[in-house]
Motif scaffolding. Structure first.
Motif, mmCIF file in Angstrom:
data_model
loop_
_atom_site.group_PDB
_atom_site.id
_atom_site.type_symbol
_atom_site.label_atom_id
_atom_site.label_comp_id
_atom_site.label_asym_id
_atom_site.label_seq_id
_atom_site.Cartn_x
_atom_site.Cartn_y
_atom_site.Cartn_z
ATOM 1 N N LEU A 1 22.043 -34.471 -1.164
ATOM 2 C CA LEU A 1 21.529 -35.841 -1.182
ATOM 3 C C LEU A 1 22.633 -36.790 -1.644
ATOM 4 C CD1 LEU A 1 18.077 -35.035 -2.828
ATOM 5 C CD2 LEU A 1 18.525 -35.479 -0.405
ATOM 6 N N SER A 2 22.463 -38.053 -1.399
ATOM 7 C CA SER A 2 23.531 -39.052 -1.544
ATOM 8 C C SER A 2 24.239 -39.004 -2.891
ATOM 9 C CB SER A 2 22.952 -40.453 -1.345
ATOM 10 O OG SER A 2 22.473 -40.609 -0.037
ATOM 11 N N ALA A 3 25.536 -38.681 -2.865
ATOM 12 C CA ALA A 3 26.362 -38.666 -4.072
ATOM 13 C C ALA A 3 27.822 -38.504 -3.682
ATOM 14 C CB ALA A 3 25.945 -37.542 -5.013
ATOM 15 N N PHE A 4 28.668 -39.355 -4.240
ATOM 16 C CA PHE A 4 30.105 -39.313 -3.983
ATOM 17 C C PHE A 4 30.845 -39.512 -5.295
ATOM 18 C CE2 PHE A 4 28.020 -40.656 -0.145
ATOM 19 C CZ PHE A 4 28.760 -40.132 0.902
ATOM 20 N N LEU A 5 32.078 -39.009 -5.357
ATOM 21 C CA LEU A 5 32.970 -39.290 -6.477
ATOM 22 C C LEU A 5 34.168 -40.060 -5.951
ATOM 23 C CD1 LEU A 5 33.062 -35.846 -8.363
ATOM 24 C CD2 LEU A 5 31.557 -37.806 -8.796
ATOM 25 N N LEU A 6 34.565 -41.095 -6.677
ATOM 26 C CA LEU A 6 35.716 -41.900 -6.281
ATOM 27 C C LEU A 6 36.663 -42.047 -7.467
ATOM 28 C CD1 LEU A 6 36.824 -43.834 -3.933
ATOM 29 C CD2 LEU A 6 35.937 -45.678 -5.380
ATOM 30 N N ARG A 7 37.964 -41.909 -7.191
ATOM 31 C CA ARG A 7 38.971 -42.169 -8.220
ATOM 32 C C ARG A 7 40.179 -42.819 -7.584
ATOM 33 N NH1 ARG A 7 43.467 -38.307 -8.986
ATOM 34 N NH2 ARG A 7 43.310 -36.624 -7.456
ATOM 35 N N ALA A 8 40.916 -43.578 -8.389
ATOM 36 C CA ALA A 8 42.248 -44.011 -7.986
ATOM 37 C C ALA A 8 43.159 -42.800 -8.074
ATOM 38 C CB ALA A 8 42.735 -45.124 -8.904
ATOM 39 N N GLY B 1 16.777 -47.073 -6.980
ATOM 40 C CA GLY B 1 16.019 -46.109 -7.757
ATOM 41 C C GLY B 1 15.299 -45.020 -6.997
ATOM 42 N N HIS B 2 15.509 -44.883 -5.706
ATOM 43 C CA HIS B 2 14.842 -43.813 -4.970
ATOM 44 C C HIS B 2 15.371 -42.449 -5.412
ATOM 45 C CE1 HIS B 2 13.327 -46.523 -1.458
ATOM 46 N NE2 HIS B 2 12.457 -46.440 -2.442
ATOM 47 N N LEU B 3 14.469 -41.474 -5.408
ATOM 48 C CA LEU B 3 14.755 -40.168 -5.994
ATOM 49 C C LEU B 3 15.947 -39.470 -5.346
ATOM 50 C CD1 LEU B 3 13.702 -38.304 -8.219
ATOM 51 C CD2 LEU B 3 12.186 -37.243 -6.523
ATOM 52 N N ASP B 4 16.138 -39.667 -4.033
ATOM 53 C CA ASP B 4 17.246 -38.988 -3.361
ATOM 54 C C ASP B 4 18.614 -39.551 -3.758
ATOM 55 O OD1 ASP B 4 16.403 -41.305 -1.920
ATOM 56 O OD2 ASP B 4 17.531 -40.666 -0.172
ATOM 57 N N GLY C 1 22.327 -38.264 -6.139
ATOM 58 C CA GLY C 1 21.205 -37.495 -5.618
ATOM 59 C C GLY C 1 21.421 -36.011 -5.777
ATOM 60 N N THR C 2 22.656 -35.592 -5.568
ATOM 61 C CA THR C 2 23.090 -34.208 -5.795
ATOM 62 C C THR C 2 24.306 -34.266 -6.701
ATOM 63 O OG1 THR C 2 22.278 -33.346 -3.696
ATOM 64 C CG2 THR C 2 24.105 -32.170 -4.702
ATOM 65 N N LEU C 3 24.339 -33.419 -7.730
ATOM 66 C CA LEU C 3 25.452 -33.487 -8.668
ATOM 67 C C LEU C 3 26.075 -32.108 -8.870
ATOM 68 C CD1 LEU C 3 26.931 -35.644 -10.275
ATOM 69 C CD2 LEU C 3 25.388 -35.234 -12.185
ATOM 70 N N VAL C 4 25.439 -31.236 -9.636
ATOM 71 C CA VAL C 4 26.039 -29.933 -9.941
ATOM 72 C C VAL C 4 26.239 -29.109 -8.675
ATOM 73 C CG1 VAL C 4 25.647 -27.727 -11.120
ATOM 74 C CG2 VAL C 4 25.256 -29.882 -12.334
ATOM 75 N N ASN C 5 25.245 -29.062 -7.805
ATOM 76 C CA ASN C 5 25.402 -28.312 -6.558
ATOM 77 C C ASN C 5 26.538 -28.876 -5.714
ATOM 78 O OD1 ASN C 5 24.358 -26.240 -4.628
ATOM 79 N ND2 ASN C 5 24.023 -28.026 -3.344
ATOM 80 N N GLU D 1 25.592 -35.960 1.248
ATOM 81 C CA GLU D 1 25.699 -37.029 2.241
ATOM 82 C C GLU D 1 24.455 -37.213 3.097
ATOM 83 O OE1 GLU D 1 25.488 -35.381 5.108
ATOM 84 O OE2 GLU D 1 26.478 -33.483 4.715
ATOM 85 N N ALA D 2 23.448 -36.359 2.958
ATOM 86 C CA ALA D 2 22.264 -36.469 3.811
ATOM 87 C C ALA D 2 21.253 -37.452 3.225
ATOM 88 C CB ALA D 2 21.619 -35.101 4.005
ATOM 89 N N GLY D 3 20.431 -38.010 4.103
ATOM 90 C CA GLY D 3 19.419 -38.969 3.665
ATOM 91 C C GLY D 3 18.072 -38.324 3.427
ATOM 92 N N GLY D 4 18.034 -37.099 2.937
ATOM 93 C CA GLY D 4 16.803 -36.338 2.822
ATOM 94 C C GLY D 4 16.608 -35.588 4.130
ATOM 95 N N ILE D 5 15.799 -34.581 4.183
ATOM 96 C CA ILE D 5 14.941 -34.048 3.130
ATOM 97 C C ILE D 5 15.515 -32.764 2.515
ATOM 98 C CG2 ILE D 5 12.845 -34.970 4.197
ATOM 99 C CD1 ILE D 5 12.496 -32.163 5.492
ATOM 100 N N GLN D 6 16.790 -32.553 2.754
ATOM 101 C CA GLN D 6 17.436 -31.298 2.354
ATOM 102 C C GLN D 6 17.867 -31.382 0.890
ATOM 103 O OE1 GLN D 6 21.117 -30.491 4.370
ATOM 104 N NE2 GLN D 6 20.948 -28.292 4.126
ATOM 105 N N ASP D 7 17.089 -30.771 -0.002
ATOM 106 C CA ASP D 7 17.465 -30.792 -1.408
ATOM 107 C C ASP D 7 18.767 -30.021 -1.584
ATOM 108 O OD1 ASP D 7 16.375 -28.343 -0.828
ATOM 109 O OD2 ASP D 7 15.106 -28.223 -2.590
ATOM 110 N N GLY D 8 19.596 -30.474 -2.480
ATOM 111 C CA GLY D 8 20.914 -29.877 -2.646
ATOM 112 C C GLY D 8 21.993 -30.596 -1.865
#
Length: 343
Positions: A55-62, A119-122, A74-78, A46-53
């Motif tokens: 970075l922007s990523a969410f999962l959504l389901r019904a 397309g930004h890296l984060d 931006g962060t997946l496995v971690n 949920e952070a906008g940088g600069i903390q690696d691990g």
């Protein structure tokens, strides 16, 4: 020998029965979602940088299905690891695959595709790093966003080309799908549809309006306020949502607040502050006919910039500024990595 064969058959039958009843329980969970709720959101980052691990990523389901769509990566496995440790998937009927770890099960069997806002890296780093061990699935984005990803990342220089486009050899793991603004499509492997809207940022960004039956959820990629960006793109999204809310329920939105109110407008670089978010939401509020629908909607704040400076936590500053500005009764919640939110 005959006794061993009979014993083996009995063990097999017991295991089959256990699997059957496990599937029955999973089906019951899917058939009976939490009352008056439609979606589950899991915060991978949920952070906008600069903390690696983180970075922007969410999962959504019904809540009626076990299939997620990723909102940025931006962060997946971690992020999945942290969500697992926080029991964020406790209500998910996890597919039984003993060949994979719990993280592998989520990544391979439950994430059905990626919606990439820009397309930004984060917002794409986790996807890139996980790609060698990921499985086949689509990447959805506006045409300009997909082009940036292809040109700058999956190009056999920054990273091997795991997609079905761009520089050969193409490894064809990811199917690239260009979204056309304001043309809704089904998200493969899910019961969700998505409608993309262009946003103003230093490069083109995206708001994803996601629907399930008569329920709506909106994920905003990075965006600046209309009065600074001068393109009116957020106003267009607010107008669309207000119209949809005449017949549908907007369950929640994820939207960024990168800086506190001390950040000068010329240094926003396509981002929001609490005062600018409230300016945008005030306009949205004015468009909605039934104001009670606003109070029922969750506004989840993301992309707060991590700071190396000593002093107050940026999250605390932004939360306080939002509370001071919130005269219209919006239901604000700061996203926290690893948490599960029901909408």
């Amino acid at each position: 020998m005959q006794i061993k064969i009979v014993l083996a058959i009995k063990i097999f039958c017991i295991q089959a029965l256990m699997l059957f009843f496990s599937c029955q329980v999973s089906a019951e969970k899917l058939a009976s979602p939490i009352p008056n709720s439609a979606f589950e959101l899991v915060v991978l980052g949920e952070a906008g940088g600069i903390q690696d691990g983180n970075l922007s990523a969410f999962l959504l389901r019904a809540l009626s299905e076990p299939s997620y769509i990723a909102l940025d990566a931006g962060t997946l496995v971690n992020g999945i690891n942290l969500a697992l440790s926080n029991n964020a998937f406790k209500e998910l009927p996890v597919k039984l695959d003993n060949t994979l770890s719990p993280v592998g099960n989520i990544l391979h069997h439950h994430i059905k595709g990626y919606l990439i806002s820009h397309g930004h890296l984060d917002h794409v780093a986790g996807l890139l790093i996980a790609s060698p061990d990921d499985n086949n699935k689509p990447i959805y984005a506006l045409k300009s966003v997909n082009q940036i990803i292809s040109d700058n990342y999956f190009n056999w220089q920054a990273w091997p080309n795991f997609t079905n486009r761009g520089i050969s050899p193409r490894l064809n793991k990811y199917q690239i799908i260009d979204l056309v603004p304001q043309q809704a499509i089904n998200l493969k492997g899910t019961q969700l549809t998505v409608n993309a809207f262009s946003l103003s940022h230093s490069i083109e960004s995206t708001a994803f309006v996601i629907e399930y039956q008569n329920n709506i959820f909106v994920y905003f990629g990075d965006t600046g306020p209309d009065k600074v960006e001068k393109e009116g793109k957020l106003a267009f999204v607010w107008q669309y949502l207000a119209k949809q809310m005449q017949t549908k329920k907007l369950r929640g939105i994820v939207i960024e607040v990168s800086f506190n109110n001390q950040q000068a407008d010329e240094l926003l670089f396509g981002h929001l502050t609490p005062k600018w978010l409230m300016s945008e939401l005030s306009y949205f509020y004015s468009l909605v006919e039934k104001k009670q629908k606003i109070e029922d909607m969750q506004v989840i704040i993301s992309h707060i910039k991590y700071s190396l400076k000593s002093g107050l936590d940026p999250r605390d500053i932004i939360q306080n500024e939002l509370q001071l500005e919130n005269t219209l009764g919006f239901n604000f919640k700061l996203a926290k990595q690893g948490q599960r939110i029901i909408l």
